[in-house]
Design a protein around this motif. Structure first.
Motif, short mmCIF file in Angstrom:
data_model
loop_
_atom_site.label_atom_id
_atom_site.label_comp_id
_atom_site.label_asym_id
_atom_site.label_seq_id
_atom_site.Cartn_x
_atom_site.Cartn_y
_atom_site.Cartn_z
N ILE A 174 45.69 42.54 41.26
CA ILE A 174 45.70 41.47 41.93
C ILE A 174 44.41 40.63 41.48
CG2 ILE A 174 45.28 40.30 44.36
CD1 ILE A 174 46.60 42.78 45.63
N GLU A 175 44.55 39.62 41.29
CA GLU A 175 43.56 38.61 40.56
C GLU A 175 43.35 37.57 41.58
OE1 GLU A 175 41.73 39.25 37.84
OE2 GLU A 175 43.06 41.01 37.29
N LEU A 176 42.35 37.25 42.21
CA LEU A 176 41.75 36.36 43.35
C LEU A 176 40.64 35.32 42.50
CD1 LEU A 176 41.05 38.57 46.47
CD2 LEU A 176 43.18 37.50 45.74
N ILE A 178 46.61 48.46 49.75
CA ILE A 178 46.77 47.95 48.40
C ILE A 178 46.71 49.17 47.53
CG2 ILE A 178 46.27 46.58 46.87
CD1 ILE A 178 45.22 44.45 48.62
N ASN A 179 47.60 49.62 47.01
CA ASN A 179 47.51 50.64 45.74
C ASN A 179 47.46 49.96 44.40
OD1 ASN A 179 47.77 52.93 47.38
ND2 ASN A 179 50.04 52.69 47.51
N GLY A 180 46.46 49.94 43.86
CA GLY A 180 46.01 49.28 42.48
C GLY A 180 44.85 48.56 42.66
N THR A 181 44.43 47.57 41.42
CA THR A 181 43.05 47.01 41.52
C THR A 181 42.88 45.72 42.13
OG1 THR A 181 42.69 48.49 39.63
CG2 THR A 181 41.57 46.37 39.93
N THR A 182 42.12 45.46 42.70
CA THR A 182 41.78 44.11 43.30
C THR A 182 40.63 43.53 42.58
OG1 THR A 182 42.94 44.65 45.08
CG2 THR A 182 41.45 42.64 45.29
N ASN A 183 40.85 42.32 42.01
CA ASN A 183 39.46 41.72 41.36
C ASN A 183 39.41 40.42 41.96
OD1 ASN A 183 39.22 43.70 39.18
ND2 ASN A 183 41.27 42.82 38.14
N VAL A 184 38.02 40.43 42.45
CA VAL A 184 37.72 39.19 43.29
C VAL A 184 36.74 38.27 42.35
CG1 VAL A 184 36.72 38.50 45.57
CG2 VAL A 184 37.59 40.84 45.26
N HIS A 185 37.20 37.23 42.30
CA HIS A 185 36.84 36.09 41.22
C HIS A 185 36.12 35.13 42.33
CE1 HIS A 185 38.25 38.12 37.45
NE2 HIS A 185 39.30 38.48 38.00
N TYR A 186 35.68 34.10 41.29
CA TYR A 186 34.83 32.80 41.78
C TYR A 186 35.65 32.22 42.82
CZ TYR A 186 31.99 28.81 41.62
OH TYR A 186 31.02 27.84 42.01
N GLY A 187 34.97 31.79 44.08
CA GLY A 187 35.58 31.14 45.07
C GLY A 187 36.54 32.09 45.85
N SER A 188 36.47 33.25 45.55
CA SER A 188 37.48 34.05 46.55
C SER A 188 36.72 34.88 47.50
CB SER A 188 38.18 35.07 45.50
OG SER A 188 38.99 34.27 44.80
N ALA A 245 40.98 50.21 43.59
CA ALA A 245 39.80 49.84 42.98
C ALA A 245 39.43 48.39 43.17
CB ALA A 245 39.78 50.13 41.50
N VAL A 246 38.35 48.14 43.33
CA VAL A 246 37.72 46.74 43.74
C VAL A 246 36.53 46.42 42.56
CG1 VAL A 246 36.69 45.13 45.32
CG2 VAL A 246 38.29 46.92 46.10
N ASN A 247 36.67 45.35 41.97
CA ASN A 247 35.61 44.65 41.29
C ASN A 247 35.30 43.29 41.82
OD1 ASN A 247 35.74 46.92 39.25
ND2 ASN A 247 38.07 46.18 38.97
N VAL A 248 34.15 43.19 42.02
CA VAL A 248 33.60 41.86 42.49
C VAL A 248 32.74 41.09 41.43
CG1 VAL A 248 32.36 40.85 44.20
CG2 VAL A 248 33.32 42.98 44.76
N TYR A 249 33.25 40.06 40.86
CA TYR A 249 32.76 39.28 39.86
C TYR A 249 31.95 38.14 40.44
CZ TYR A 249 35.97 42.18 37.06
OH TYR A 249 36.63 43.13 36.22
N GLU A 250 31.40 37.35 39.40
CA GLU A 250 30.48 36.01 39.60
C GLU A 250 31.25 35.20 40.60
OE1 GLU A 250 28.10 32.72 37.42
OE2 GLU A 250 29.24 33.92 36.48
N GLY A 251 30.80 34.78 41.68
CA GLY A 251 31.22 33.96 42.64
C GLY A 251 32.11 34.49 43.69
N GLY A 252 32.31 35.69 43.44
CA GLY A 252 33.56 36.47 44.51
C GLY A 252 32.80 37.01 45.68
N VAL A 253 33.15 37.17 46.70
CA VAL A 253 32.68 37.81 48.07
C VAL A 253 33.87 38.94 48.61
CG1 VAL A 253 31.71 37.62 50.09
CG2 VAL A 253 31.66 35.64 48.38
N PHE A 254 33.17 39.87 48.95
CA PHE A 254 33.91 41.06 49.36
C PHE A 254 33.39 41.27 50.83
CE2 PHE A 254 35.51 44.98 50.67
CZ PHE A 254 36.81 45.06 50.05
N GLU A 255 34.05 41.31 51.85
CA GLU A 255 33.35 41.82 53.31
C GLU A 255 34.03 42.88 53.91
OE1 GLU A 255 33.05 39.86 57.90
OE2 GLU A 255 34.05 38.46 56.12
N ALA A 256 33.36 43.77 54.39
CA ALA A 256 33.83 45.15 54.92
C ALA A 256 34.61 44.60 56.49
CB ALA A 256 32.92 46.04 55.07
N GLY A 257 35.73 44.98 56.45
CA GLY A 257 36.28 44.81 58.07
C GLY A 257 36.56 43.50 58.21
N ASN A 258 36.78 43.28 59.68
CA ASN A 258 36.87 41.92 60.30
C ASN A 258 36.06 41.45 60.91
OD1 ASN A 258 39.82 41.65 58.90
ND2 ASN A 258 40.26 43.55 60.11
#
Length: 192
Positions: free
Chosen positions: A20-22, A33-43, A53-66
């Protein structure tokens, strides 16, 4: 997600070699989600579900929970310019309930700094409806330590100077206090 297959129960199974490419997107995962999630700019990727697997890239944001809560992921990489949003609704509450907790089943690789950039921990005081609040129990003259991430496979590439803390969303006067991000074995903490 190219090569994805929706399954019953809010589950996405990605075909081998697909991810998944965000890009400028919002993903709220309260399923699996079974597979890799890539969190890119503005996501922003978040939710209380299970991620691969999760990869957080430049400009991407990940938040635990809700806002706040707990999330479970596979191996994770924090790249330069990426962010982890740690929401909290009590200063002296329980990690994963009153403050964000990222549980990583595998290793956490911190690659920020390889090209001079930082990984940002964004601290925000939010309630379950994502509304900005103040913490009724916060005292700026008290020391706090919040568990924000745990990696069962260990943490690679950690150095204190690789992190910046963005506390603009933390709606309290800090009376000269500051935040830091220390490591303790397989755990990452947020100290005030």
């Amino acid at each position: 997600a190219v090569g994805s297959k929706a399954a019953p129960g809010g589950r996405i199974d990605l075909a081998a070699g697909h991810s998944i490419e965000l890009n400028g997107a919002l993903l709220v995962n309260n399923g699996t989600i079974n597979g890799t999630t890539n969190v890119h700019y503005g996501s922003l990727a978040k939710g209380a579900g299970m991620y691969g697997a999760v990869n957080v890239y430049e400009g991407g944001v990940f938040e635990a929970g809700n806002s706040p809560g707990t999330v479970h992921t596979g191996a994770t990489t924090w790249n330069a310019g990426g962010s982890y949003l740690v929401a909290m609704d009590l200063a002296s509450g329980v990690a994963g309930v009153n403050s964000g907790l990222w549980l990583i089943d595998g290793a956490l690789a911190i690659t920020a700094g390889a090209d001079g950039g930082h990984f940002t921990i964004r601290v925000a005081t939010l309630d379950q409806a994502d509304q900005a609040i103040t913490l009724a129990d916060f005292n700026p003259h008290h020391d706090y330590s919040w568990l924000i991430a745990s990696a069962s496979g260990g943490i690679a590439g950690y150095a204190p100077g690789l992190f910046s803390v963005d506390s603009r969303g933390f709606l309290h006067p800090r009376a000269g206090g500051h935040f830091s991000v220390p490591q303790s074995g397989k755990l990452l903490m947020l100290h005030f």
